[in-house]
Scaffold this motif. Sequence first.
Motif, mmCIF file in Angstrom:
data_model
loop_
_atom_site.group_PDB
_atom_site.id
_atom_site.type_symbol
_atom_site.label_atom_id
_atom_site.label_comp_id
_atom_site.label_asym_id
_atom_site.label_seq_id
_atom_site.Cartn_x
_atom_site.Cartn_y
_atom_site.Cartn_z
ATOM 1 N N ALA A 56 -3.629 11.016 -24.014
ATOM 2 C CA ALA A 56 -2.814 9.950 -23.440
ATOM 3 C C ALA A 56 -3.310 9.675 -22.022
ATOM 4 C CB ALA A 56 -1.346 10.364 -23.436
ATOM 5 N N SER A 57 -4.351 8.862 -21.893
ATOM 6 C CA SER A 57 -4.905 8.542 -20.580
ATOM 7 C C SER A 57 -3.902 7.701 -19.796
ATOM 8 C CB SER A 57 -6.219 7.765 -20.735
ATOM 9 O OG SER A 57 -7.190 8.546 -21.376
ATOM 10 N N VAL A 58 -3.570 8.136 -18.598
ATOM 11 C CA VAL A 58 -2.598 7.428 -17.766
ATOM 12 C C VAL A 58 -3.318 6.317 -16.996
ATOM 13 C CG1 VAL A 58 -0.998 7.645 -15.831
ATOM 14 C CG2 VAL A 58 -1.112 9.441 -17.577
ATOM 15 N N VAL A 59 -2.914 5.086 -17.231
ATOM 16 C CA VAL A 59 -3.581 3.948 -16.603
ATOM 17 C C VAL A 59 -2.758 3.347 -15.475
ATOM 18 C CG1 VAL A 59 -4.930 3.395 -18.647
ATOM 19 C CG2 VAL A 59 -2.682 2.352 -18.360
ATOM 20 N N ASN A 60 -1.492 3.756 -15.350
ATOM 21 C CA ASN A 60 -0.672 3.228 -14.260
ATOM 22 C C ASN A 60 0.532 4.134 -14.050
ATOM 23 O OD1 ASN A 60 0.269 1.551 -12.235
ATOM 24 N ND2 ASN A 60 0.117 -0.322 -13.445
ATOM 25 N N VAL A 61 0.925 4.328 -12.796
ATOM 26 C CA VAL A 61 2.136 5.068 -12.443
ATOM 27 C C VAL A 61 2.868 4.257 -11.375
ATOM 28 C CG1 VAL A 61 3.099 7.184 -11.472
ATOM 29 C CG2 VAL A 61 1.063 7.301 -12.918
ATOM 30 N N ARG A 62 4.178 4.048 -11.573
ATOM 31 C CA ARG A 62 4.982 3.301 -10.609
ATOM 32 C C ARG A 62 6.282 4.047 -10.319
ATOM 33 N NH1 ARG A 62 1.084 1.167 -9.421
ATOM 34 N NH2 ARG A 62 0.511 -1.036 -9.396
ATOM 35 N N THR A 101 0.487 4.686 -20.455
ATOM 36 C CA THR A 101 -0.657 5.387 -21.027
ATOM 37 C C THR A 101 -1.406 4.522 -22.030
ATOM 38 O OG1 THR A 101 0.342 6.384 -23.021
ATOM 39 C CG2 THR A 101 0.744 7.484 -20.915
ATOM 40 N N ARG A 102 -2.667 4.855 -22.181
ATOM 41 C CA ARG A 102 -3.505 4.239 -23.210
ATOM 42 C C ARG A 102 -3.617 5.245 -24.361
ATOM 43 N NH1 ARG A 102 -7.984 3.420 -20.399
ATOM 44 N NH2 ARG A 102 -7.274 1.389 -19.622
ATOM 45 N N GLY A 103 -2.648 5.160 -25.285
ATOM 46 C CA GLY A 103 -2.676 6.076 -26.412
ATOM 47 C C GLY A 103 -1.319 6.630 -26.800
ATOM 48 N N ARG A 104 -0.372 6.685 -25.819
ATOM 49 C CA ARG A 104 0.951 7.227 -26.131
ATOM 50 C C ARG A 104 2.080 6.398 -25.538
ATOM 51 N NH1 ARG A 104 3.044 9.696 -29.900
ATOM 52 N NH2 ARG A 104 4.306 11.209 -28.797
ATOM 53 N N GLY A 105 1.808 5.134 -25.238
ATOM 54 C CA GLY A 105 2.871 4.242 -24.805
ATOM 55 C C GLY A 105 3.376 4.506 -23.402
ATOM 56 N N LEU A 106 4.714 4.449 -23.255
ATOM 57 C CA LEU A 106 5.356 4.462 -21.941
ATOM 58 C C LEU A 106 6.243 5.694 -21.793
ATOM 59 C CD1 LEU A 106 6.001 2.816 -19.319
ATOM 60 C CD2 LEU A 106 7.904 1.805 -20.596
ATOM 61 N N TYR A 107 6.181 6.325 -20.609
ATOM 62 C CA TYR A 107 7.019 7.473 -20.292
ATOM 63 C C TYR A 107 7.797 7.200 -19.010
ATOM 64 C CZ TYR A 107 4.282 10.387 -23.529
ATOM 65 O OH TYR A 107 3.675 10.918 -24.640
ATOM 66 N N ARG A 108 8.936 7.904 -18.892
ATOM 67 C CA ARG A 108 9.681 7.940 -17.626
ATOM 68 C C ARG A 108 9.857 9.400 -17.228
ATOM 69 N NH1 ARG A 108 15.943 6.060 -16.466
ATOM 70 N NH2 ARG A 108 15.785 5.960 -14.183
ATOM 71 N N LEU A 109 9.415 9.712 -16.000
ATOM 72 C CA LEU A 109 9.559 11.059 -15.462
ATOM 73 C C LEU A 109 10.642 11.028 -14.402
ATOM 74 C CD1 LEU A 109 8.537 13.998 -15.365
ATOM 75 C CD2 LEU A 109 6.870 13.252 -13.637
ATOM 76 N N GLU A 128 1.314 1.584 -28.606
ATOM 77 C CA GLU A 128 1.015 2.856 -27.953
ATOM 78 C C GLU A 128 -0.122 2.709 -26.951
ATOM 79 O OE1 GLU A 128 0.457 6.081 -30.628
ATOM 80 O OE2 GLU A 128 2.606 6.228 -31.048
ATOM 81 N N ARG A 129 -0.965 1.706 -27.145
ATOM 82 C CA ARG A 129 -2.067 1.473 -26.202
ATOM 83 C C ARG A 129 -1.624 0.406 -25.203
ATOM 84 N NH1 ARG A 129 -7.780 1.900 -25.806
ATOM 85 N NH2 ARG A 129 -8.623 0.236 -24.522
ATOM 86 N N LEU A 130 -1.344 0.827 -23.987
ATOM 87 C CA LEU A 130 -0.924 -0.069 -22.925
ATOM 88 C C LEU A 130 -1.976 -0.057 -21.819
ATOM 89 C CD1 LEU A 130 2.819 1.062 -22.724
ATOM 90 C CD2 LEU A 130 1.868 -0.820 -24.075
ATOM 91 N N ASP A 131 -2.103 -1.172 -21.113
ATOM 92 C CA ASP A 131 -3.172 -1.278 -20.122
ATOM 93 C C ASP A 131 -2.678 -1.558 -18.705
ATOM 94 O OD1 ASP A 131 -5.553 -0.800 -21.656
ATOM 95 O OD2 ASP A 131 -5.187 -2.703 -22.644
ATOM 96 N N GLY A 132 -1.398 -1.612 -18.486
ATOM 97 C CA GLY A 132 -0.956 -1.882 -17.115
ATOM 98 C C GLY A 132 0.544 -1.961 -17.009
#
Length: 244
Positions: free
Chosen positions: A198-204, A215-223, A240-244
């Motif tokens: 799950a490559s992380v392509v953006n963190v906000r 992530t590119r491979g596992r969608g969206l997470y909230r920490l 599951e593949r997101l780019d931004g």
Amino acid sequence: SLCRKPAGSGAVRCWGVGEGIMDPRITSLLRDGAGGLVFGTSGGVLGRLGSPRVRSITPAQGLPAPAVFSVLEDRQGDVWITTSGGLVRAPGGDLNKLTPVDTAADCLRSMAEGPDGALWVATCDDGLHVSRDRARFERVAEVASNTIESVAVTRAGDVYLGPYEGGLLVRRATDERFEVRALPSGTCAPGTPHPCPASVVNVRETADGSLWIVTRGRGLYRLQGEALRRYGADEGVRAERLDG
């Protein structure tokens, strides 16, 4: 194209080639201090939206490469643009005065500013770089990964990295070491047996201190604190593949 939806019930307005956006593949957006919307595209266009027409800048006007990856405005009002061919700075946000910035890496993916003013740069092939004087960038030797997809710094000064290999690297403001925060592996494609990182392509970071992880491979997470929640199809995130 680039579209804007006003708050409330206002109508959506879009800008395209007819309005001056020379390439529709938007890769980055920035609301600058002057209220304008600065954007970059994968086709090598940097522009500012703030009038009926869009001011667009291409490699012919000073961009170092045909792909813009990210746009950052620092606390001094300068705008930094990472591209596939180097880093440029627009003093005072003036896109007509692009100034090349010397870095050891040519391809730069993402950039973030810390609360101490340090500038962090994620590169495509030379790991993580940092500048504490805004004049010289140096590689952070502790980070072994050569390809960093994203970098983000929280208001508290914690640094988050998304290495190509997957997961998160985290350096707390009170520590000088990066630690691995694993994310569950996804599946590369239907019928593919091996796991896909799950490559992380953006963190906000949001106002409540939560981190949204794209992530590119596992969608969206909230920490939120130490609690990690994944958002999938049941919550409206169908890809599951997101780019931004």
